[in-house]
Design an enzyme around this catalytic site. Structure first.
Site, PDB file in Angstrom:
ATOM      1  N   LEU A   9       0.869  -1.304  -0.269  1.00  0.00           N
ATOM      2  CA  LEU A   9      -0.063   0.081   0.562  1.00  0.00           C
ATOM      3  C   LEU A   9       0.522   1.826   0.106  1.00  0.00           C
ATOM      4  O   LEU A   9       1.997   1.870   0.842  1.00  0.00           O
ATOM      5  CB  LEU A   9      -0.983  -0.371   1.097  1.00  0.00           C
ATOM      6  CG  LEU A   9      -1.987  -1.039   1.172  1.00  0.00           C
ATOM      7  CD1 LEU A   9      -2.899  -1.100   2.928  1.00  0.00           C
ATOM      8  CD2 LEU A   9      -2.710  -1.569   0.163  1.00  0.00           C
ATOM      9  N   ARG A  16       0.062  14.386   6.990  1.00  0.00           N
ATOM     10  CA  ARG A  16       0.822  14.271   8.669  1.00  0.00           C
ATOM     11  C   ARG A  16       2.256  14.672   8.494  1.00  0.00           C
ATOM     12  O   ARG A  16       2.732  15.246   8.930  1.00  0.00           O
ATOM     13  CB  ARG A  16       0.880  12.938   9.505  1.00  0.00           C
ATOM     14  CG  ARG A  16      -1.018  13.404  10.632  1.00  0.00           C
ATOM     15  CD  ARG A  16      -1.240  11.347  11.272  1.00  0.00           C
ATOM     16  NE  ARG A  16      -1.418  10.739   9.508  1.00  0.00           N
ATOM     17  CZ  ARG A  16      -1.289   9.751  10.205  1.00  0.00           C
ATOM     18  NH1 ARG A  16      -1.196   8.591  11.433  1.00  0.00           N
ATOM     19  NH2 ARG A  16      -2.020   8.600   9.464  1.00  0.00           N
ATOM     20  N   ASP A 105       4.612   2.196   4.231  1.00  0.00           N
ATOM     21  CA  ASP A 105       5.530   3.030   5.338  1.00  0.00           C
ATOM     22  C   ASP A 105       5.821   2.370   6.570  1.00  0.00           C
ATOM     23  O   ASP A 105       6.001   2.940   7.885  1.00  0.00           O
ATOM     24  CB  ASP A 105       4.197   4.181   5.854  1.00  0.00           C
ATOM     25  CG  ASP A 105       3.246   4.161   6.512  1.00  0.00           C
ATOM     26  OD1 ASP A 105       3.127   2.329   6.600  1.00  0.00           O
ATOM     27  OD2 ASP A 105       2.656   4.239   6.922  1.00  0.00           O
ATOM     28  N   GLY A 142      -4.117   1.793  15.073  1.00  0.00           N
ATOM     29  CA  GLY A 142      -4.683   0.702  15.351  1.00  0.00           C
ATOM     30  C   GLY A 142      -4.826  -0.623  16.495  1.00  0.00           C
ATOM     31  O   GLY A 142      -3.548  -0.931  16.952  1.00  0.00           O
ATOM     32  N   ARG A 335      34.919  15.910  -7.385  1.00  0.00           N
ATOM     33  CA  ARG A 335      33.065  15.858  -7.064  1.00  0.00           C
ATOM     34  C   ARG A 335      33.573  15.679  -9.490  1.00  0.00           C
ATOM     35  O   ARG A 335      34.335  15.391  -9.616  1.00  0.00           O
ATOM     36  CB  ARG A 335      32.720  17.205  -7.011  1.00  0.00           C
ATOM     37  CG  ARG A 335      33.257  18.069  -8.204  1.00  0.00           C
ATOM     38  CD  ARG A 335      32.595  19.296  -8.465  1.00  0.00           C
ATOM     39  NE  ARG A 335      33.129  21.186  -9.035  1.00  0.00           N
ATOM     40  CZ  ARG A 335      32.617  20.912 -10.243  1.00  0.00           C
ATOM     41  NH1 ARG A 335      31.467  20.344 -10.841  1.00  0.00           N
ATOM     42  NH2 ARG A 335      33.236  22.294 -10.925  1.00  0.00           N
ATOM     43  N   ASN A 379      53.469  18.285 -10.186  1.00  0.00           N
ATOM     44  CA  ASN A 379      53.577  19.134  -8.849  1.00  0.00           C
ATOM     45  C   ASN A 379      52.461  20.173  -9.299  1.00  0.00           C
ATOM     46  O   ASN A 379      52.765  21.355 -10.133  1.00  0.00           O
ATOM     47  CB  ASN A 379      54.734  19.827  -8.276  1.00  0.00           C
ATOM     48  CG  ASN A 379      54.863  20.113  -7.328  1.00  0.00           C
ATOM     49  OD1 ASN A 379      54.543  20.252  -6.145  1.00  0.00           O
ATOM     50  ND2 ASN A 379      55.010  21.928  -7.423  1.00  0.00           N
ATOM     51  N   TYR A 389      36.524  26.860 -19.368  1.00  0.00           N
ATOM     52  CA  TYR A 389      35.546  26.825 -20.145  1.00  0.00           C
ATOM     53  C   TYR A 389      35.371  27.996 -20.857  1.00  0.00           C
ATOM     54  O   TYR A 389      36.578  29.663 -20.091  1.00  0.00           O
ATOM     55  CB  TYR A 389      34.095  26.953 -19.169  1.00  0.00           C
ATOM     56  CG  TYR A 389      32.965  27.225 -19.407  1.00  0.00           C
ATOM     57  CD1 TYR A 389      32.400  26.466 -20.150  1.00  0.00           C
ATOM     58  CD2 TYR A 389      32.454  28.103 -19.122  1.00  0.00           C
ATOM     59  CE1 TYR A 389      30.992  26.789 -20.809  1.00  0.00           C
ATOM     60  CE2 TYR A 389      30.957  28.708 -19.088  1.00  0.00           C
ATOM     61  CZ  TYR A 389      30.401  27.484 -20.234  1.00  0.00           C
ATOM     62  OH  TYR A 389      29.015  28.164 -20.897  1.00  0.00           O
TER      63      TYR A 389
HETATM   64  C1  UD1 Z   1      -2.987   1.688   9.540  1.00  0.00           C
HETATM   65  C2  UD1 Z   1      -4.184   0.797  10.054  1.00  0.00           C
HETATM   66  C3  UD1 Z   1      -3.650   1.199  11.326  1.00  0.00           C
HETATM   67  C4  UD1 Z   1      -2.503   0.599  11.663  1.00  0.00           C
HETATM   68  C5  UD1 Z   1      -1.125   1.140  11.328  1.00  0.00           C
HETATM   69  C6  UD1 Z   1       0.031   0.186  11.456  1.00  0.00           C
HETATM   70  C7  UD1 Z   1      -6.004   1.345   8.834  1.00  0.00           C
HETATM   71  C8  UD1 Z   1      -7.619   2.444   8.978  1.00  0.00           C
HETATM   72  N1  UD1 Z   1      -4.798   1.187  10.251  1.00  0.00           N
HETATM   73  O1  UD1 Z   1      -3.301   3.148  10.227  1.00  0.00           O
HETATM   74  O2  UD1 Z   1      -4.906   0.124  12.443  1.00  0.00           O
HETATM   75  O3  UD1 Z   1      -1.706  -0.418  13.151  1.00  0.00           O
HETATM   76  O4  UD1 Z   1      -1.545   1.795   9.887  1.00  0.00           O
HETATM   77  O5  UD1 Z   1       0.832   0.881  10.840  1.00  0.00           O
HETATM   78  O6  UD1 Z   1      -5.494   0.331   8.311  1.00  0.00           O
HETATM   79  N2  UD1 Z   1      -3.134   3.913   1.586  1.00  0.00           N
HETATM   80  C9  UD1 Z   1      -3.766   3.622   0.095  1.00  0.00           C
HETATM   81  N3  UD1 Z   1      -4.332   4.136   0.127  1.00  0.00           N
HETATM   82  C10 UD1 Z   1      -5.107   5.048   1.206  1.00  0.00           C
HETATM   83  C11 UD1 Z   1      -5.606   5.214   2.261  1.00  0.00           C
HETATM   84  C12 UD1 Z   1      -3.871   4.306   2.932  1.00  0.00           C
HETATM   85  O7  UD1 Z   1      -2.663   3.385  -0.539  1.00  0.00           O
HETATM   86  O8  UD1 Z   1      -6.478   5.824   0.570  1.00  0.00           O
HETATM   87  C13 UD1 Z   1      -1.577   3.604   2.669  1.00  0.00           C
HETATM   88  C14 UD1 Z   1      -0.653   4.957   2.689  1.00  0.00           C
HETATM   89  O9  UD1 Z   1       0.317   5.115   1.961  1.00  0.00           O
HETATM   90  C15 UD1 Z   1       0.279   4.267   3.598  1.00  0.00           C
HETATM   91  C16 UD1 Z   1      -0.490   2.432   3.902  1.00  0.00           C
HETATM   92  O10 UD1 Z   1      -1.330   2.174   3.063  1.00  0.00           O
HETATM   93  O11 UD1 Z   1       1.406   3.481   3.571  1.00  0.00           O
HETATM   94  C17 UD1 Z   1      -1.548   2.708   5.803  1.00  0.00           C
HETATM   95  O12 UD1 Z   1      -1.995   4.243   5.517  1.00  0.00           O
HETATM   96  P1  UD1 Z   1      -2.232   4.974   6.700  1.00  0.00           P
HETATM   97  O13 UD1 Z   1      -3.103   6.504   6.978  1.00  0.00           O
HETATM   98  O14 UD1 Z   1      -1.078   5.280   7.298  1.00  0.00           O
HETATM   99  O15 UD1 Z   1      -2.729   4.616   7.822  1.00  0.00           O
HETATM  100  P2  UD1 Z   1      -2.838   4.360   9.171  1.00  0.00           P
HETATM  101  O16 UD1 Z   1      -3.188   5.898   9.727  1.00  0.00           O
HETATM  102  O17 UD1 Z   1      -1.623   4.522  10.080  1.00  0.00           O
HETATM  103 CA    CA Z   2       0.661   4.935   8.234  1.00  0.00          CA
END
Ligand code: UD1
Ligand code: CA
Length: 460
Positions: A9, A16, A105, A142, A335, A379, A389
């Site tokens: 994902l 944030r 992430d 969560g 460089r 040297n 240039y």
């Molecule tokens: C999520 C979990 C939470 C868990 C936490 C762990 C959910 C609802 N909650 O929360 O239970 O403790 O991860 O780190 O899943 N993303 C998408 N599409 C979307 C939303 C999110 O691809 O529509 C991806 C984000 O880019 C990210 C991951 O899903 O890589 C998690 O999303 P994020 O919004 O960070 O969820 P958390 O609030 O951290």
């Molecule tokens: Ca997250």
């Protein structure tokens, strides 16, 4: 081939982070965080790996273009983690076996934990297996709600009751699912929650209600599942990665005088008995040999350094090769293809660009060498400049073995100085200098006696 599939994902905006860049592309110790996740996933030797992109999809795809075997699906708009997984349904059409779902992430996850997850999931035949951890500070994650030993559901922080918020066991966002029937279950998730998003963790409750098995794998080291949602979490996770890298280097015989201020990227290699003094950054694909000393304030990027090299304080070295026993600095800038050969010396306030600098040659102070080939035992006097240039293009300077370039010389390229030739101080060299010749070009000196006294009188 295995019947394990991976989905990552990576579509979320990362609100944030307060960034215009996609969250998963922010760097942890020199690499985009999603690279760590993909590296751990690769250890499962999966049959397919699908990355779900959305926010800044093109930038994420481009950053991962060098990786083999990835397919991408786009989630637009982003309506939550369950909605994200649904966008991968077509890509996984006909796939059987296990789907391992990872978060782009959470870069600290180890390959070992992932293997444990898959093994446990297979052994129990569960519909879902969730990686969890017990932490002292569960905020933002969560929470795992259990009835007896069994996981009952996962509740997000924003939807949790005060009692549920006290639960210390958290959801990592990392799961294994049986592909059979998975997407039907995901489709039944509703967005009835504080964020009006489709939550993937709701699957736990759905499966349990259907009487399907849901298992957990509790990691012993909770650091492993840390997610990055903010800049301070980015810094905290980066610190953990650097700390591990530093520990690895020290175990292999590298002295880090102050590991707390040694900023060494994950891909860097350093030989035994090399000493890294405080406040040094070593970045990218850099290799450093044995018995080197890298002094404080130095930054080295994408460079290859041999054995027995000393880099004195405050040097910037990028895309450069230093052979064995070279000495550089303090305050040198090397460089873009600087290639400094064995035993050469590059002193203070010397800049070298796209130049081969031959074995045993010296440029001890205040010089600029660009687009040049400098032979062995040359040297270079203080204040020497290759005027490479001409306002349109860069021109080559060649200085052959054993030549002596006097101080304050300008070499107007293209130009060649032959073997063992001498150039007198303050020369402007526009024509080639033959081997064994002396070239002088500075004007003849004239002294005007009593000039100061005469000037004073004129003023009175
Ligand atoms: C999520 C979990 C939470 C868990 C936490 C762990 C959910 C609802 N909650 O929360 O239970 O403790 O991860 O780190 O899943 N993303 C998408 N599409 C979307 C939303 C999110 O691809 O529509 C991806 C984000 O880019 C990210 C991951 O899903 O890589 C998690 O999303 P994020 O919004 O960070 O969820 P958390 O609030 O951290
Ligand atoms: Ca997250």
């Amino acid at each position: 081939m295995s019947d394990t599939h991976v989905a990552v994902l990576a579509a979320g905006k990362g609100t944030r982070m307060n960034s215009s860049r996609a969250k998963v592309l922010h760097h942890v110790a020199g690499r985009p965080m999603i690279e760590y996740v993909l590296a751990a996933a690769a250890a499962l030797d999966p049959r397919s790996t699908t990355v779900i992109v959305g926010h800044q999809a093109d930038a994420v795809k481009e950053a991962l273009a060098g990786r083999q075997g990835l397919s991408f699906v786009v989630q637009e708009p982003q309506r939550g983690t369950a909605h994200a997984l649904l966008t991968a349904e077509t890509a996984l059409d006909g796939a059987r076996g296990t789907l391992v779902l990872l978060s782009g992430d959470a870069p600290l996850l180890s390959a070992k934990t992932l293997k444990t997850l898959v093994d446990r999931h297979r052994a129990t035949g569960a519909a879902a297996t969730v990686v969890t951890a017990s932490v002292s500070e569960p905020r933002g994650y969560g929470r795992i709600v259990r009835t007896g030993e069994q996981i009952a559901r996962i509740v997000e922080e924003k939807d949790a009751s005060p009692a549920e918020r006290d639960i210390r066991e958290i959801n990592s966002g990392i799961y294994a699912f049986a592909l059979e029937g998975l997407f039907d279950a995901v489709r039944s998730i509703a967005a009835e929650n504080a964020q009006h998003e489709y939550y993937l963790p709701d699957l736990v409750h759905i499966f349990r209600r259907q009487g399907c098995g849901v298992e957990t794998v509790v990691v012993s080291n909770p650091e492993e599942i840390r997610g990055i949602n903010s800049r301070s979490e980015l810094a905290a996770v980066s610190r953990i990665v650097r700390h591990e890298k530093n520990a690895e280097l020290m175990a292999a015989g590298v002295t880090l005088e102050d590991p707390g201020t040694a900023y060494i990227d994950a891909a860097v290699a350093i030989g035994a008995d090399t000493v890294i003094r405080p406040g040094v950054s070593i970045e990218g694909a850099t290799t450093i040999g044995r018995d080197c000393v890298i002094h404080s304030g130095t930054r080295i990027v994408d460079s290859t350094i041999g054995d027995g090299v000393t880099v004195f304080n405050h040097c910037v070295i990028t895309n450069t090769r230093l052979a064995d026993a070279v000495k550089v600095g303090p305050f040198a800038h090397l460089r873009d293809g600087a290639d400094i050969r064995d035993h050469a010396k590059v002193g203070n306030f010397v800049e070298i660009k796209k130049t081969v600098f031959g074995a045993g040659s010296k440029a001890n102070h205040l010089a600029y060498l660009g687009d040049a080939t400098v032979g062995e035992g040359v040297n270079i006097g203080a204040g020497t400049i290759t005027c490479n240039y001409d306002g349109v293009k860069k021109n080559q300077t060649t200085i052959e073995d054993g030549a002596f370039i006097g101080s304050d010389t300008q070499l107007i390229a293209p130009v060649t100085v032959g073997k063992r030739a001498y150039i007198g101080t303050g020369a402007t060299i526009r024509k080639d200098v033959p081997a064994d010749a002396l070239a002088v070009s500075a004007g003849k000196q004239r002294n005007i006696e009593g000039w100061v006294e005469k000037k004073k009188k004129r003023r009175d």
